[in-house]
Design a protein around this motif. Structure first.
Motif, PDB file in Angstrom:
ATOM      1  N   THR A 136      40.969  73.908  32.282  1.00 12.89           N
ATOM      2  CA  THR A 136      40.071  73.079  31.496  1.00 12.89           C
ATOM      3  C   THR A 136      40.086  71.621  31.951  1.00 12.89           C
ATOM      4  O   THR A 136      39.216  70.842  31.570  1.00 12.89           O
ATOM      5  N   MET A 137      41.080  71.227  32.778  1.00 18.15           N
ATOM      6  CA  MET A 137      41.121  69.880  33.346  1.00 18.15           C
ATOM      7  C   MET A 137      42.088  69.877  34.525  1.00 18.15           C
ATOM      8  O   MET A 137      42.844  70.835  34.721  1.00 18.15           O
ATOM      9  N   ASP A 138      42.046  68.810  35.308  1.00 23.02           N
ATOM     10  CA  ASP A 138      42.964  68.685  36.434  1.00 23.02           C
ATOM     11  C   ASP A 138      44.336  68.278  35.925  1.00 23.02           C
ATOM     12  O   ASP A 138      44.469  67.347  35.124  1.00 23.02           O
ATOM     13  N   SER A 139      45.361  68.959  36.418  1.00 18.50           N
ATOM     14  CA  SER A 139      46.733  68.635  36.037  1.00 18.50           C
ATOM     15  C   SER A 139      47.314  67.634  37.024  1.00 18.50           C
ATOM     16  O   SER A 139      47.017  67.688  38.216  1.00 18.50           O
ATOM     17  N   PRO A 140      48.175  66.695  36.539  1.00 17.11           N
ATOM     18  CA  PRO A 140      48.848  65.785  37.474  1.00 17.11           C
ATOM     19  C   PRO A 140      49.906  66.493  38.309  1.00 17.11           C
ATOM     20  O   PRO A 140      50.410  65.945  39.279  1.00 17.11           O
ATOM     21  N   VAL A 141      50.240  67.727  37.920  1.00 11.48           N
ATOM     22  CA  VAL A 141      51.250  68.507  38.626  1.00 11.48           C
ATOM     23  C   VAL A 141      50.607  69.769  39.162  1.00 11.48           C
ATOM     24  O   VAL A 141      49.900  70.478  38.434  1.00 11.48           O
ATOM     25  N   ALA A 159      57.753  45.633  34.377  1.00 14.19           N
ATOM     26  CA  ALA A 159      57.443  45.115  33.044  1.00 14.19           C
ATOM     27  C   ALA A 159      56.763  46.207  32.222  1.00 14.19           C
ATOM     28  O   ALA A 159      55.790  46.817  32.682  1.00 14.19           O
ATOM     29  N   PRO A 160      57.245  46.472  30.990  1.00 11.33           N
ATOM     30  CA  PRO A 160      56.623  47.505  30.149  1.00 11.33           C
ATOM     31  C   PRO A 160      55.167  47.184  29.851  1.00 11.33           C
ATOM     32  O   PRO A 160      54.808  46.037  29.601  1.00 11.33           O
ATOM     33  N   GLN A 161      54.327  48.232  29.896  1.00 11.35           N
ATOM     34  CA  GLN A 161      52.898  48.103  29.636  1.00 11.35           C
ATOM     35  C   GLN A 161      52.498  49.035  28.498  1.00 11.35           C
ATOM     36  O   GLN A 161      53.164  50.033  28.221  1.00 11.35           O
ATOM     37  N   GLU A 162      51.385  48.701  27.874  1.00 14.78           N
ATOM     38  CA  GLU A 162      50.838  49.594  26.847  1.00 14.78           C
ATOM     39  C   GLU A 162      50.342  50.873  27.509  1.00 14.78           C
ATOM     40  O   GLU A 162      49.703  50.829  28.568  1.00 14.78           O
ATOM     41  N   ILE A 163      50.658  51.997  26.889  1.00 14.55           N
ATOM     42  CA  ILE A 163      50.222  53.289  27.429  1.00 14.55           C
ATOM     43  C   ILE A 163      48.844  53.592  26.858  1.00 14.55           C
ATOM     44  O   ILE A 163      48.692  53.890  25.675  1.00 14.55           O
ATOM     45  N   ALA A 164      47.841  53.508  27.713  1.00 16.24           N
ATOM     46  CA  ALA A 164      46.465  53.707  27.256  1.00 16.24           C
ATOM     47  C   ALA A 164      46.050  55.178  27.303  1.00 16.24           C
ATOM     48  O   ALA A 164      45.007  55.546  26.789  1.00 16.24           O
ATOM     49  N   ILE A 165      46.872  56.003  27.944  1.00 17.84           N
ATOM     50  CA  ILE A 165      46.523  57.415  28.095  1.00 17.84           C
ATOM     51  C   ILE A 165      47.084  58.203  26.912  1.00 17.84           C
ATOM     52  O   ILE A 165      48.300  58.195  26.682  1.00 17.84           O
ATOM     53  N   PRO A 166      46.249  58.899  26.138  1.00 20.01           N
ATOM     54  CA  PRO A 166      46.771  59.691  25.014  1.00 20.01           C
ATOM     55  C   PRO A 166      47.394  60.988  25.511  1.00 20.01           C
ATOM     56  O   PRO A 166      47.277  61.358  26.681  1.00 20.01           O
ATOM     57  N   THR A 167      48.079  61.673  24.605  1.00 19.28           N
ATOM     58  CA  THR A 167      48.594  63.008  24.920  1.00 19.28           C
ATOM     59  C   THR A 167      47.419  63.918  25.260  1.00 19.28           C
ATOM     60  O   THR A 167      46.402  63.926  24.560  1.00 19.28           O
ATOM     61  N   GLN A 168      47.550  64.647  26.356  1.00 14.44           N
ATOM     62  CA  GLN A 168      46.468  65.516  26.813  1.00 14.44           C
ATOM     63  C   GLN A 168      46.912  66.965  26.759  1.00 14.44           C
ATOM     64  O   GLN A 168      48.073  67.293  27.034  1.00 14.44           O
ATOM     65  N   THR A 169      45.988  67.841  26.411  1.00 12.14           N
ATOM     66  CA  THR A 169      46.261  69.273  26.392  1.00 12.14           C
ATOM     67  C   THR A 169      45.246  69.984  27.273  1.00 12.14           C
ATOM     68  O   THR A 169      44.099  69.556  27.387  1.00 12.14           O
ATOM     69  N   MET A 170      45.682  71.047  27.883  1.00  8.50           N
ATOM     70  CA  MET A 170      44.793  71.808  28.748  1.00  8.50           C
ATOM     71  C   MET A 170      45.217  73.266  28.731  1.00  8.50           C
ATOM     72  O   MET A 170      46.336  73.608  28.349  1.00  8.50           O
ATOM     73  N   ASP A 178      52.511  64.509  27.774  1.00  2.76           N
ATOM     74  CA  ASP A 178      52.783  63.437  26.826  1.00  2.76           C
ATOM     75  C   ASP A 178      53.349  62.225  27.566  1.00  2.76           C
ATOM     76  O   ASP A 178      54.482  62.275  28.052  1.00  2.76           O
ATOM     77  N   PRO A 179      52.588  61.125  27.695  1.00  3.46           N
ATOM     78  CA  PRO A 179      53.110  59.921  28.351  1.00  3.46           C
ATOM     79  C   PRO A 179      54.300  59.356  27.570  1.00  3.46           C
ATOM     80  O   PRO A 179      54.289  59.308  26.336  1.00  3.46           O
ATOM     81  N   VAL A 180      55.329  58.916  28.303  1.00  6.04           N
ATOM     82  CA  VAL A 180      56.543  58.378  27.688  1.00  6.04           C
ATOM     83  C   VAL A 180      56.647  56.875  27.902  1.00  6.04           C
ATOM     84  O   VAL A 180      56.921  56.115  26.976  1.00  6.04           O
TER      85      VAL A 180
END
Length: 236
Positions: free
Chosen positions: A98-103, A73-84, A64-66
């Motif tokens: 089911t997808m690559d994890s950032p961690v 400078a704050p930017q719009e978060i274009a990445i939705p919550t992802q589940t895998m 979940d992007p925070v």
């Protein structure tokens, strides 16, 4: 002293991690230099949905992007919550995903290790362009530290340096970092891994550098059916 490194997850446990990704991008040529700094903060929830008879873990992961900052400078978060969904064995090897994890979880050797011992694990990385890269990562057990009042083993990690030359473009990649792992709980407590990617045009002295640091910190470990605590926190 021999140490057996392995994950000790139980069905129903929930691991809550804070993830911070910092990316410093630099473009320079003979006349100037431009720098851009991105910082993305995420919450990662990892639920152990099932422990299989062979000891492998079925995991449900929500990312979940925070927040997203660019040059502070704050930017719009274009990445939705992802589940895998992922299946991982007790040594950290990913069986399916089911997808690559950032961690990525550190992989451990099959046999117990000693302080000062180094082991090797192959990891596949994907750059924005080109074929996947397979690198050797070297893990060394350096000693013990305290995290959340828990004894954690400090593991130093570094990769081979990858280099490639195509059409007068020289590319290189190198990773290094540290991991803190609880042997008692069999859980990743903290990880900082930094990867530097360089691309240099040899014919006109242009260079692009991307330095990405991924920090992962365990916020809470919850076991809903824990009898000793109504909250169910094992680590908080």
């Amino acid at each position: 002293m021999s140490i057996n490194l392995e994950y000790k997850m139980k069905e129903g446990q929930v691991y809550l991690y804070d993830v911070i990704v910092n990316n410093i991008k630099i473009f320079r040529d003979s006349n100037n230099e431009e720098k851009e700094i991105d910082e993305i903060k995420m919450k990662l929830t990892q639920k152990v949905s099932k422990v299989l008879p062979n000891g492998e873990f079925e995991l449900e992961i929500e990312i979940d992007p925070v927040s997203f900052l660019r040059n502070n400078a704050p930017q719009e978060i274009a990445i939705p919550t992802q589940t895998m969904k992922m299946v991982m064995d007790k040594k950290g090897k990913v069986i399916s995903s089911t997808m690559d994890s950032p961690v990525s979880s550190p992989s451990f050797p099959d046999k117990p290790i000693e302080i000062g011992e180094t082991w090797i694990s192959k990891t596949t990385l994907r750059l924005a362009e080109g074929a996947p890269i397979e690198l050797n990562y070297y893990y060394t057990a350096k000693g013990f530290e305290k995290v959340k009042n828990l004894d954690a083993i400090l593991i130093e990690v570094s990769s081979d340096k990858w280099e490639n030359n195509v059409n007068e473009v020289h590319q290189s990649l190198l990773s290094k970092g540290n991991t803190l792992f609880s042997v008692d709980y069999g859980a990743l407590l903290k990880s900082d891994v930094e990867t530097e990617v360089k691309a240099k045009l040899t014919n006109n002295n242009q260079e692009f550098i991307s330095n990405v640091k991924v920090s992962v910190i365990l916020d809470k470990l919850i076991q809903k059916d824990l009898q000793t605590s109504e909250e169910g926190f094992l680590i908080k």
